[in-house]
Scaffold this motif. Structure first.
Motif, short mmCIF file in Angstrom:
data_model
loop_
_atom_site.label_atom_id
_atom_site.label_comp_id
_atom_site.label_asym_id
_atom_site.label_seq_id
_atom_site.Cartn_x
_atom_site.Cartn_y
_atom_site.Cartn_z
N LEU A 1 0.83 -1.21 0.00
CA LEU A 1 0.00 0.00 0.00
C LEU A 1 0.86 1.26 0.00
O LEU A 1 0.59 2.21 -0.74
N ILE A 2 1.90 1.27 0.81
CA ILE A 2 2.78 2.44 0.88
C ILE A 2 3.48 2.65 -0.45
O ILE A 2 3.57 3.77 -0.96
N ARG A 3 3.96 1.56 -1.05
CA ARG A 3 4.63 1.65 -2.35
C ARG A 3 3.68 2.21 -3.41
O ARG A 3 4.04 3.08 -4.21
N GLN A 4 2.45 1.75 -3.40
CA GLN A 4 1.46 2.24 -4.36
C GLN A 4 1.16 3.72 -4.15
O GLN A 4 1.08 4.49 -5.11
N MET A 5 1.05 4.14 -2.88
CA MET A 5 0.78 5.55 -2.59
C MET A 5 1.95 6.43 -3.05
O MET A 5 1.74 7.51 -3.61
N ILE A 6 3.18 5.99 -2.82
CA ILE A 6 4.35 6.74 -3.24
C ILE A 6 4.38 6.87 -4.76
O ILE A 6 4.64 7.95 -5.32
N GLU A 7 4.08 5.78 -5.46
CA GLU A 7 4.06 5.82 -6.93
C GLU A 7 2.99 6.79 -7.43
O GLU A 7 3.23 7.55 -8.37
N GLU A 8 1.83 6.80 -6.78
CA GLU A 8 0.76 7.71 -7.19
C GLU A 8 1.15 9.15 -6.95
O GLU A 8 0.89 10.03 -7.79
N VAL A 9 1.81 9.44 -5.82
CA VAL A 9 2.24 10.81 -5.53
C VAL A 9 3.31 11.23 -6.53
O VAL A 9 3.27 12.34 -7.07
N ASN B 1 3.74 10.20 -9.53
CA ASN B 1 3.18 10.31 -10.87
C ASN B 1 2.08 11.37 -10.95
O ASN B 1 1.42 11.50 -11.97
N GLY B 2 1.87 12.12 -9.88
CA GLY B 2 0.84 13.16 -9.87
C GLY B 2 -0.56 12.59 -9.78
O GLY B 2 -1.51 13.27 -10.14
N GLY B 3 -0.70 11.37 -9.30
CA GLY B 3 -2.02 10.73 -9.23
C GLY B 3 -2.89 11.25 -8.11
O GLY B 3 -4.09 11.18 -8.16
N LEU B 4 -2.27 11.85 -7.08
CA LEU B 4 -3.05 12.42 -5.98
C LEU B 4 -2.94 13.94 -6.02
O LEU B 4 -1.90 14.49 -6.33
N SER B 5 -4.02 14.61 -5.70
CA SER B 5 -4.00 16.08 -5.73
C SER B 5 -3.66 16.62 -4.37
O SER B 5 -4.05 16.17 -3.38
#
Length: 49
Positions: free
Chosen positions: A35-43, A45-49
């Protein structure tokens, strides 16, 4: 006295246990590092605002 070899010949595992083992082994579970790895990747890649 018990003859363990003879007793083992009659042993049959509970079908419920086998079913649960299959489900657990096939489950695509996500743990905290995933989960942490996925959240870091999203951040990153600009996936989270």
């Amino acid at each position: 006295m018990l003859d363990f070899e003879k007793e083992l010949e009659h042993y049959k595992p509970c079908p419920d246990v086998e079913d649960v083992e299959d489900l657990v082994q096939e489950a695509d579970t996500v743990d905290m590092p995933d989960l942490i790895r996925q959240m870091i990747e999203e951040v990153n890649n600009g996936g989270l605002s």
